[in-house]
Design a protein around this motif. Structure first.
Motif, PDB file in Angstrom:
ATOM      1  N   ASN A 434      37.569  51.402  49.043  1.00  0.00           N
ATOM      2  CA  ASN A 434      37.683  51.336  47.592  1.00  0.00           C
ATOM      3  C   ASN A 434      39.031  51.853  47.106  1.00  0.00           C
ATOM      4  O   ASN A 434      39.645  51.282  46.196  1.00  0.00           O
ATOM      5  CB  ASN A 434      36.558  52.129  46.931  1.00  0.00           C
ATOM      6  CG  ASN A 434      35.241  51.385  46.944  1.00  0.00           C
ATOM      7  OD1 ASN A 434      35.173  50.232  47.354  1.00  0.00           O
ATOM      8  ND2 ASN A 434      34.190  52.045  46.503  1.00  0.00           N
ATOM      9  N   GLU A 474      42.879  30.048  44.505  1.00  0.00           N
ATOM     10  CA  GLU A 474      41.871  31.058  44.202  1.00  0.00           C
ATOM     11  C   GLU A 474      42.513  32.441  44.088  1.00  0.00           C
ATOM     12  O   GLU A 474      42.148  33.249  43.219  1.00  0.00           O
ATOM     13  CB  GLU A 474      40.793  31.061  45.281  1.00  0.00           C
ATOM     14  CG  GLU A 474      39.626  31.985  44.975  1.00  0.00           C
ATOM     15  CD  GLU A 474      38.542  31.918  46.043  1.00  0.00           C
ATOM     16  OE1 GLU A 474      37.646  32.787  46.003  1.00  0.00           O
ATOM     17  OE2 GLU A 474      38.598  31.017  46.910  1.00  0.00           O
ATOM     18  N   GLU A 478      42.445  35.132  40.973  1.00  0.00           N
ATOM     19  CA  GLU A 478      42.048  36.534  41.097  1.00  0.00           C
ATOM     20  C   GLU A 478      43.144  37.464  40.576  1.00  0.00           C
ATOM     21  O   GLU A 478      42.862  38.504  39.962  1.00  0.00           O
ATOM     22  CB  GLU A 478      41.725  36.876  42.551  1.00  0.00           C
ATOM     23  CG  GLU A 478      40.455  36.233  43.086  1.00  0.00           C
ATOM     24  CD  GLU A 478      39.190  36.863  42.526  1.00  0.00           C
ATOM     25  OE1 GLU A 478      39.273  37.937  41.901  1.00  0.00           O
ATOM     26  OE2 GLU A 478      38.109  36.270  42.711  1.00  0.00           O
ATOM     27  N   GLY A 481      42.793  37.874  36.885  1.00  0.00           N
ATOM     28  CA  GLY A 481      41.605  38.529  36.371  1.00  0.00           C
ATOM     29  C   GLY A 481      41.707  40.041  36.304  1.00  0.00           C
ATOM     30  O   GLY A 481      41.355  40.667  35.315  1.00  0.00           O
ATOM     31  N   ASP A 483      40.019  42.447  37.604  1.00  0.00           N
ATOM     32  CA  ASP A 483      38.722  43.079  37.352  1.00  0.00           C
ATOM     33  C   ASP A 483      38.463  44.096  38.460  1.00  0.00           C
ATOM     34  O   ASP A 483      38.437  43.747  39.646  1.00  0.00           O
ATOM     35  CB  ASP A 483      37.641  41.998  37.334  1.00  0.00           C
ATOM     36  CG  ASP A 483      36.253  42.556  37.049  1.00  0.00           C
ATOM     37  OD1 ASP A 483      36.102  43.796  36.973  1.00  0.00           O
ATOM     38  OD2 ASP A 483      35.323  41.743  36.913  1.00  0.00           O
ATOM     39  N   GLU A 484      38.258  45.370  38.094  1.00  0.00           N
ATOM     40  CA  GLU A 484      38.067  46.416  39.095  1.00  0.00           C
ATOM     41  C   GLU A 484      36.901  46.109  40.016  1.00  0.00           C
ATOM     42  O   GLU A 484      36.950  46.407  41.213  1.00  0.00           O
ATOM     43  CB  GLU A 484      37.853  47.759  38.407  1.00  0.00           C
ATOM     44  CG  GLU A 484      37.660  48.911  39.379  1.00  0.00           C
ATOM     45  CD  GLU A 484      37.561  50.254  38.703  1.00  0.00           C
ATOM     46  OE1 GLU A 484      36.702  51.068  39.111  1.00  0.00           O
ATOM     47  OE2 GLU A 484      38.347  50.487  37.757  1.00  0.00           O
ATOM     48  N   ARG A 485      35.855  45.471  39.508  1.00  0.00           N
ATOM     49  CA  ARG A 485      34.693  45.175  40.343  1.00  0.00           C
ATOM     50  C   ARG A 485      35.023  44.154  41.422  1.00  0.00           C
ATOM     51  O   ARG A 485      34.288  44.028  42.405  1.00  0.00           O
ATOM     52  CB  ARG A 485      33.549  44.663  39.472  1.00  0.00           C
ATOM     53  CG  ARG A 485      32.945  45.715  38.548  1.00  0.00           C
ATOM     54  CD  ARG A 485      32.004  45.096  37.541  1.00  0.00           C
ATOM     55  NE  ARG A 485      32.713  44.148  36.667  1.00  0.00           N
ATOM     56  CZ  ARG A 485      32.119  43.479  35.678  1.00  0.00           C
ATOM     57  NH1 ARG A 485      30.825  43.642  35.461  1.00  0.00           N
ATOM     58  NH2 ARG A 485      32.817  42.654  34.936  1.00  0.00           N
ATOM     59  N   ARG A 486      36.109  43.403  41.243  1.00  0.00           N
ATOM     60  CA  ARG A 486      36.507  42.388  42.229  1.00  0.00           C
ATOM     61  C   ARG A 486      37.742  42.815  43.022  1.00  0.00           C
ATOM     62  O   ARG A 486      38.401  41.987  43.642  1.00  0.00           O
ATOM     63  CB  ARG A 486      36.755  41.062  41.529  1.00  0.00           C
ATOM     64  CG  ARG A 486      35.500  40.459  40.914  1.00  0.00           C
ATOM     65  CD  ARG A 486      35.777  39.150  40.198  1.00  0.00           C
ATOM     66  NE  ARG A 486      36.232  38.091  41.095  1.00  0.00           N
ATOM     67  CZ  ARG A 486      35.428  37.307  41.811  1.00  0.00           C
ATOM     68  NH1 ARG A 486      34.115  37.487  41.768  1.00  0.00           N
ATOM     69  NH2 ARG A 486      35.921  36.357  42.586  1.00  0.00           N
ATOM     70  N   ARG A 488      38.031  44.503  45.759  1.00  0.00           N
ATOM     71  CA  ARG A 488      37.900  44.235  47.201  1.00  0.00           C
ATOM     72  C   ARG A 488      38.108  42.746  47.494  1.00  0.00           C
ATOM     73  O   ARG A 488      38.749  42.385  48.487  1.00  0.00           O
ATOM     74  CB  ARG A 488      36.521  44.684  47.701  1.00  0.00           C
ATOM     75  CG  ARG A 488      36.388  46.187  47.883  1.00  0.00           C
ATOM     76  CD  ARG A 488      35.013  46.554  48.422  1.00  0.00           C
ATOM     77  NE  ARG A 488      34.954  47.958  48.788  1.00  0.00           N
ATOM     78  CZ  ARG A 488      34.521  48.413  49.961  1.00  0.00           C
ATOM     79  NH1 ARG A 488      34.101  47.580  50.886  1.00  0.00           N
ATOM     80  NH2 ARG A 488      34.497  49.713  50.208  1.00  0.00           N
ATOM     81  N   ARG A 489      37.556  41.919  46.659  1.00  0.00           N
ATOM     82  CA  ARG A 489      37.727  40.481  46.846  1.00  0.00           C
ATOM     83  C   ARG A 489      39.209  40.107  46.755  1.00  0.00           C
ATOM     84  O   ARG A 489      39.709  39.305  47.547  1.00  0.00           O
ATOM     85  CB  ARG A 489      36.923  39.736  45.775  1.00  0.00           C
ATOM     86  CG  ARG A 489      37.138  38.235  45.753  1.00  0.00           C
ATOM     87  CD  ARG A 489      36.544  37.556  46.956  1.00  0.00           C
ATOM     88  NE  ARG A 489      36.739  36.120  46.904  1.00  0.00           N
ATOM     89  CZ  ARG A 489      37.216  35.396  47.904  1.00  0.00           C
ATOM     90  NH1 ARG A 489      37.534  35.973  49.053  1.00  0.00           N
ATOM     91  NH2 ARG A 489      37.356  34.097  47.797  1.00  0.00           N
ATOM     92  N   LEU A 490      39.916  40.702  45.804  1.00  0.00           N
ATOM     93  CA  LEU A 490      41.346  40.432  45.661  1.00  0.00           C
ATOM     94  C   LEU A 490      42.110  40.884  46.894  1.00  0.00           C
ATOM     95  O   LEU A 490      42.942  40.139  47.437  1.00  0.00           O
ATOM     96  CB  LEU A 490      41.883  41.145  44.414  1.00  0.00           C
ATOM     97  CG  LEU A 490      43.410  41.127  44.227  1.00  0.00           C
ATOM     98  CD1 LEU A 490      43.928  39.711  44.112  1.00  0.00           C
ATOM     99  CD2 LEU A 490      43.795  41.955  43.007  1.00  0.00           C
ATOM    100  N   GLU A 492      41.036  41.367  49.956  1.00  0.00           N
ATOM    101  CA  GLU A 492      40.682  40.531  51.105  1.00  0.00           C
ATOM    102  C   GLU A 492      41.371  39.175  51.043  1.00  0.00           C
ATOM    103  O   GLU A 492      41.964  38.705  52.025  1.00  0.00           O
ATOM    104  CB  GLU A 492      39.172  40.356  51.154  1.00  0.00           C
ATOM    105  CG  GLU A 492      38.688  39.462  52.293  1.00  0.00           C
ATOM    106  CD  GLU A 492      37.187  39.292  52.277  1.00  0.00           C
ATOM    107  OE1 GLU A 492      36.726  38.254  51.767  1.00  0.00           O
ATOM    108  OE2 GLU A 492      36.474  40.200  52.741  1.00  0.00           O
TER     109      GLU A 492
END
Length: 548
Positions: A434, A474, A478, A481, A483-486, A488-490, A492
């Motif tokens: 995180n 994609e 990202e 966006g 967005d703190e909730r994403r 990890r997705r960013l 990765e």
């Protein structure tokens, strides 16, 4: 009859004939089965390092080196707080094999020597490749080596302190023991930042630093995690009158007395057993301020960045070591009437691990090349994203490799249990998942030049594969966006795009197309190993990475 002859029963049958077991994995050339490393070293500007790396590779696969790696972990460090007479000494004893590992790494210049070279000469790539090879042998000793490498750019915030310590840190002599740093042939450095109540939130530290009349400071407080406590000097954070500040604390002061740094106990860790990690207390320890008061995080961030690079290299090395074990095993083991390496499903599994290893290695060496060339904008974003993904993937790769060996991989006589215990560490060290993902988001928000640098890197492979192009689109979405909730997705996706771009530009078609198909295809990268698309040339990928 020989004492080692097989036992023969009453009817003359042997009860213990060893067959269908792989030969010992020793004496192979680790570069010959790692074309991703050879290619990356040349591509990143250190082609002339290959002969030296070949010699280091021959050493690390020798039975002697492998025995040192084993012994350093079996005979763990021992804390000695007092001598027999009751004097406080705060020392850690190590097995001779620990010293062999460090002497080898320091002698090969895998610590701070690149900082003495001219920028752009490939010195950091040379060092990164050697660190990657030595980390395949044993991970624990890499901690003091890494911290010494990372300390130099931080020390250069104060030319006077750098002049005192840098010659010893750059030396290729290894000298163990507590003594005045000015008298030693070589020095090792460490860092001591986290506290019980703060962890990664170093600003929550309560260690106090009080100015002394002679210009030094007196530090009082505790540190929850200080690895390699027998190193000669440490960078630490404490609350000075002007705020959180960075300090240099030698274990031994210039007058030969020991600094007031007390080792309370050693951590009983999951892995990394050869390396001592201590809880310490400063009881009026003398420190020299490094950088301005209140600028502690900004001062030490260079050290954190370079240790993050070594987290990527270390995890790439663990991935490669596990792959080597699996590929060797399946090349020599048979089951159900055929060699495991010829079984289509096993081919798919190990080929998938090979793709992960090639991508991690290419990315890690690209980052080392960026250090060489001073590409700070690229590193600001690519480094935490790479640290996030490569370190996250290592435990899964090691687990799959262990499963390739079955029960043989689960017993302690195998190399896999030690790799398995080591695998989660780099994902925690220098900021867990995180923390690292949020740092990626912070870089995107505050350092727009880093976004431009990363996009330029991935756009260099634009048009090579439609699936990759879709992944880059994609990624751009990202990035918008935030967005703190994403986060990890960013992180990765950013690291995957960097890996895909490198492989599309530089790897053979069978490697790049298989990686893109499996990581950017319609199924996405969230799956177990061995679920490659049906047209991937798994046998060729396995052959490419199998030790000889």
């Amino acid at each position: 009859m020989s004492a080692f002859a097989p036992f023969v029963g009453a009817v003359g049958s042997e009860t213990h004939r060893v067959s269908n077991q792989p030969p010992p994995l020793a004496g192979h050339d680790p570069l010959a089965c790692d074309p991703a490393l050879i290619d990356a070293v040349g591509r990143e500007g250190a082609q002339d390092a290959l002969p030296d790396l070949g010699r280091l590779g021959a050493l690390i696969t020798s039975p002697e080196a492998q025995d040192h790696a084993r012994l350093a972990n079996v005979h763990e460090p021992v804390l000695r707080t007092h001598d027999r007479y009751g004097h406080r000494i705060d020392e850690v004893e190590f097995h001779p094999s620990w010293h062999w590992l460090l002497r080898t790494a320091v002698g090969a210049g895998l610590h701070a020597t690149p900082w003495a070279a001219e920028p752009g000469t490939g010195a950091h790539v040379r060092r990164a490749a050697g660190f990657y090879l030595m980390s395949q042998l044993e991970s624990g000793h890499g901690c003091p080596v890494s911290m010494t490498y990372a300390a130099v750019p931080a020390l250069r915030h104060d030319p006077a302190l750098a002049a005192v310590y840098e010659p010893g840190l750059l030396s290729t002599s290894y000298e163990f023991g507590l003594a005045d740093p000015g008298t030693k042939a070589g020095l090792l450095a460490g860092m001591s930042m986290t506290e019980k109540q703060g962890g990664s939130d170093v600003r929550a530290g309560t260690t106090a630093a009080t100015p002394a009349p002679d210009g030094t400071y007196r530090l009082v407080g505790h540190k929850w995690f200080t690895s390699a406590p027998m190193n000669d000097l440490f960078l630490t954070l404490a609350q000075a009158p002007g705020g959180l500040t960075c300090f240099v604390l030698p274990r031994v002061l210039p007058d030969g007395t020991r600094n007031a740094i007390r080792l309370q106990r050693l951590k009983d860790k999951l892995g990394n057993r050869s390396n001592a990690s201590a809880e310490i207390e400063y009881t009026g320890a003398t420190g020299w301020r490094l950088g301005d008061e209140g600028r502690g995080v900004a001062t030490i961030i260079d050290m954190v960045s370079m240790t993050r690079l070594d987290c990527v290299l270390g995890s790439a090395a663990l991935t490669r070591a596990a792959l080597t074990e699996a590929a060797h095993h399946v090349a020599h083991r048979s089951a159900f009437g055929s060699r495991l390496a010829d079984a289509p499903l096993m081919q798919a599994v190990v080929a998938d691990l090979a793709l992960e290893s090639e991508a991690a290695t290419a990315l890690a060496l690209r980052l080392a090349g960026a250090v060489d060339r001073g590409e700070r904008s690229l590193l600001r974003l690519a480094l935490p994203a790479s640290k996030y993904l490569v370190c996250k993937r290592a435990p899964g790769v090691v687990a799959e490799a262990l499963e390739c060996l079955g029960g043989n991989g689960y017993v302690e006589e195998s190399a896999l249990p030690r790799l398995y215990r080591e695998a989660p560490l780099n994902s925690i060290w220098e900021g867990s998942g995180n923390v690292t993902a949020l740092d990626v988001l912070r870089a995107v928000t505050r350092s727009p030049g880093s976004v431009d640098a990363v996009l330029a890197e991935v756009d260099a492979a634009a048009g090579a594969d439609n699936r990759f192009d879709r992944g880059v689109r994609e990624l751009r979405s990202e990035l918008q966006g935030r967005d703190e909730r994403r986060a990890r997705r960013l992180a990765e996706l950013l690291a995957l795009c960097l890996q895909g771009a490198l492989l599309l530009r530089h790897a053979p078609d069978e490697v790049s197309s298989a990686f893109v198909a499996s990581r950017f295809g319609s199924d996405g990268p969230w799956r177990t190993a061995g679920t490659l698309p049906p047209d991937v040339p798994a046998a060729a990928l396995l052959e490419r990475v199998t030790p000889r």
